[in-house]
Design a protein around this motif. Structure first.
Motif, mmCIF file in Angstrom:
data_model
loop_
_atom_site.group_PDB
_atom_site.id
_atom_site.type_symbol
_atom_site.label_atom_id
_atom_site.label_comp_id
_atom_site.label_asym_id
_atom_site.label_seq_id
_atom_site.Cartn_x
_atom_site.Cartn_y
_atom_site.Cartn_z
ATOM 1 N N HIS A 181 31.876 -22.480 38.742
ATOM 2 C CA HIS A 181 33.164 -22.793 37.579
ATOM 3 C C HIS A 181 33.099 -21.501 36.758
ATOM 4 N N SER A 182 34.195 -21.339 35.833
ATOM 5 C CA SER A 182 34.559 -20.603 34.721
ATOM 6 C C SER A 182 34.393 -21.286 33.534
ATOM 7 N N ILE A 183 33.703 -20.738 32.598
ATOM 8 C CA ILE A 183 33.507 -21.248 31.270
ATOM 9 C C ILE A 183 34.505 -20.648 30.094
ATOM 10 N N SER A 184 34.874 -21.418 29.384
ATOM 11 C CA SER A 184 35.943 -21.001 28.616
ATOM 12 C C SER A 184 35.361 -19.952 27.360
ATOM 13 N N ARG A 216 34.075 -22.281 24.561
ATOM 14 C CA ARG A 216 32.913 -23.088 24.922
ATOM 15 C C ARG A 216 31.549 -22.127 24.847
ATOM 16 N N GLN A 217 31.772 -20.889 25.553
ATOM 17 C CA GLN A 217 30.738 -19.987 25.357
ATOM 18 C C GLN A 217 30.140 -19.883 24.268
ATOM 19 N N TYR A 263 27.636 -26.142 38.716
ATOM 20 C CA TYR A 263 28.518 -27.447 38.872
ATOM 21 C C TYR A 263 28.695 -27.709 40.313
ATOM 22 N N LEU A 311 39.976 -24.616 34.025
ATOM 23 C CA LEU A 311 38.938 -25.128 33.297
ATOM 24 C C LEU A 311 38.912 -26.571 33.493
ATOM 25 N N ASP A 349 35.309 -28.606 32.812
ATOM 26 C CA ASP A 349 34.544 -27.628 31.839
ATOM 27 C C ASP A 349 33.545 -28.607 31.163
#
Length: 465
Positions: A110-113, A116-117, A148, A159, A162
């Motif tokens: 997954h890629s976290i925005s 949200r990081q 994930y 996303l 997420d």
């Protein structure tokens, strides 16, 4: 009391992970406590060790380790993680004042925005860290890993999902896996000498770790080929002796032998003791109990077939068998004929040779190709002989077939006679017919080129010759 550490692995060659860890732990006498429910489909594992120094040692040698963290917490939600982190405040209280730090929030699958990081980092504000935030060269780094579910093969927004993670892990970074860059160092594409059967770098390094290669160890490769396994074992400090039935593979076409040139490229030429051309079934060894390990990738006929001295068919009547010293009429050196060496016979002979040549506790590490639908555990067990035990069996899966990295240890302190390399004939009492078990690697070459299709005709090209 053992301490808990979070290991983050490269998610490749999952079945090789535990054997590599246990091998390096044995090499450096590290007491390691693995979880009872090991799941190699996941890249995260909490392992118990005696000290942080042991964690550094494993990360400096294990190829599959990416990061090691001092374990703080894990949970299905951040509420669980925060609760455990507060309970373990003694782990980070010493860093509250005058310690520069940074947070890394990352995810698997997954890629976290960025938004949200930042929210995740701010949720740890109760740690009350007073030191300077330093994103380039901090004194300590805290890492938060979200795991994930694998959604490869599906269409979704970047996303999407997420925050709907499977589990989250939190800890303080201790070290990165400093051995992993060796995969690029020994990349075959960058090598000055290689062939179409050269073993890829990552697998070569994993095999070398299975041998417990270290300074002062003497290791033998009886099918050395273009030397892929020689360079990595020598890199770890071992002395390497290699042989092959075809000297052209070792020499190449230039004046300086190809393996010597590539070894010089890696700075290990002085650890390659010698390279000799001979048939392993007609080897020159006069004594056993010599090597600390034997490492090899036997040819199994897909790109190059195994050979041994002999004729496919008996010589014609009236023709005298020549010796290696006899010259042909045109004064060219006599080249002895060779015949195919069936894989199952080769594997059995290799284990017998290892039992004769290895020191007590020495290891035999080799690849064995198998047909996926036909493989059974008994296939490997039937190859064993007295004094030799399997300690690791890891599969590299290619679908309809795979190759298994087999690690066998010599457990006996006896000295065994040199093997005869003659076919084993099953004995029967005359009343009960002896039923021979046919392993999945028998006649692998013919099965491979047949597309692993089952048919009624079991006659192979080798049997037709």
């Amino acid at each position: 009391m053992k301490n808990k550490y979070l290991f983050v692995f490269a998610q490749v060659h999952e079945e090789f992970r535990i054997p590599e860890l246990l091998s390096i732990a044995e090499l450096y006498n590290i007491n390691i406590g693995l979880p009872e429910d090991v799941d190699t489909s996941r890249p995260f594992m909490v392992i118990e060790l005696d000290s942080e120094e042991d964690a550094h040692t494993l990360a400096q040698r294990c190829i599959l380790i990416k990061w090691v963290c001092d374990f703080y917490a894990r949970g299905k939600t951040y509420a669980e993680v925060h609760e455990q982190t507060r309970a373990n405040s003694s782990k980070y209280s010493q860093y509250i004042e005058n310690t520069s730090f940074k947070f890394i929030v990352t995810a698997y699958n997954h890629s976290i925005s960025q938004r949200r990081q930042r929210e995740v980092v701010e949720s740890f504000s109760y740690m009350a860290l007073l030191g300077k935030i330093d994103m380039k060269n901090p004194d300590i780094t805290f890492m938060c890993f979200e795991e994930y579910a694998d959604k490869r093969g599906t269409t979704r927004e970047k996303l999407e999902g997420d925050g709907a993670f499977r589990e989250v892990f939190f800890g303080r970074l201790i070290t990165e896996g400093t051995a992993r860059p060796l995969v690029k160092t020994f990349d075959v594409k960058k090598r000055s000498y290689f062939g179409n059967t050269s073993m890829e770098a990552e697998i070569s390094l994993l095999m070398a770790n299975q041998t417990l290669a270290a300074p002062g160890k003497l290791i033998y490769d009886p099918f050395v080929g273009t030397g892929s396994l020689a360079y990595v074992t020598a890199h770890f400090g071992a002395w390497l002796y290699g042989s092959d039935i075809d000297g052209r593979q070792m020499r190449g076409k230039e004046n300086v032998p190809g393996i010597r040139r590539a070894a010089a490229q890696y700075g290990v030429a002085d650890r390659i003791l010698d390279l000799c051309t001979f048939d392993v079934t007609q080897n020159p060894w006069r004594c056993g109990d010599l090597f600390d390990a034997i490492i090899t990738d036997p040819p199994y006929g897909v790109r190059a077939g195994a050979k041994r001295l002999g004729r496919k068919k008996p010589t014609k009547k009236g023709i005298v068998e020549r010796t290696g010293l006899t010259l042909r009429p045109d004064d060219q050196p006599y080249i002895p004929p060779t015949k195919p060496y069936e894989l199952s016979a080769l594997a059995t002979d290799l284990i017998l040779l290892a039992r004769h040549m290895l020191k007590t506790g020495g290891r035999l590490v080799f690849f064995l190709p198998t047909v996926t639908d036909e493989y059974e555990e008994v296939d490997v067990q039937t190859m064993l002989c007295d004094g030799m035990d399997v300690i690791a069996n890891s599969l590299q899966d290619f679908g309809s077939w795979g190759r298994r990295l087999i690690t066998i240890r010599k457990t006996s302190d006896k000295s065994y006679p040199r093997p005869t390399f003659e076919p084993v004939v099953n004995q029967s009492d005359g009343n009960t017919p002896e039923v021979e078990h046919i392993p999945a690697h028998r006649d692998f070459r013919e099965k491979y080129f047949r597309g692993f299709k089952k048919d009624e005709d079991r006659t192979t090209p080798l049997e037709q010759q």
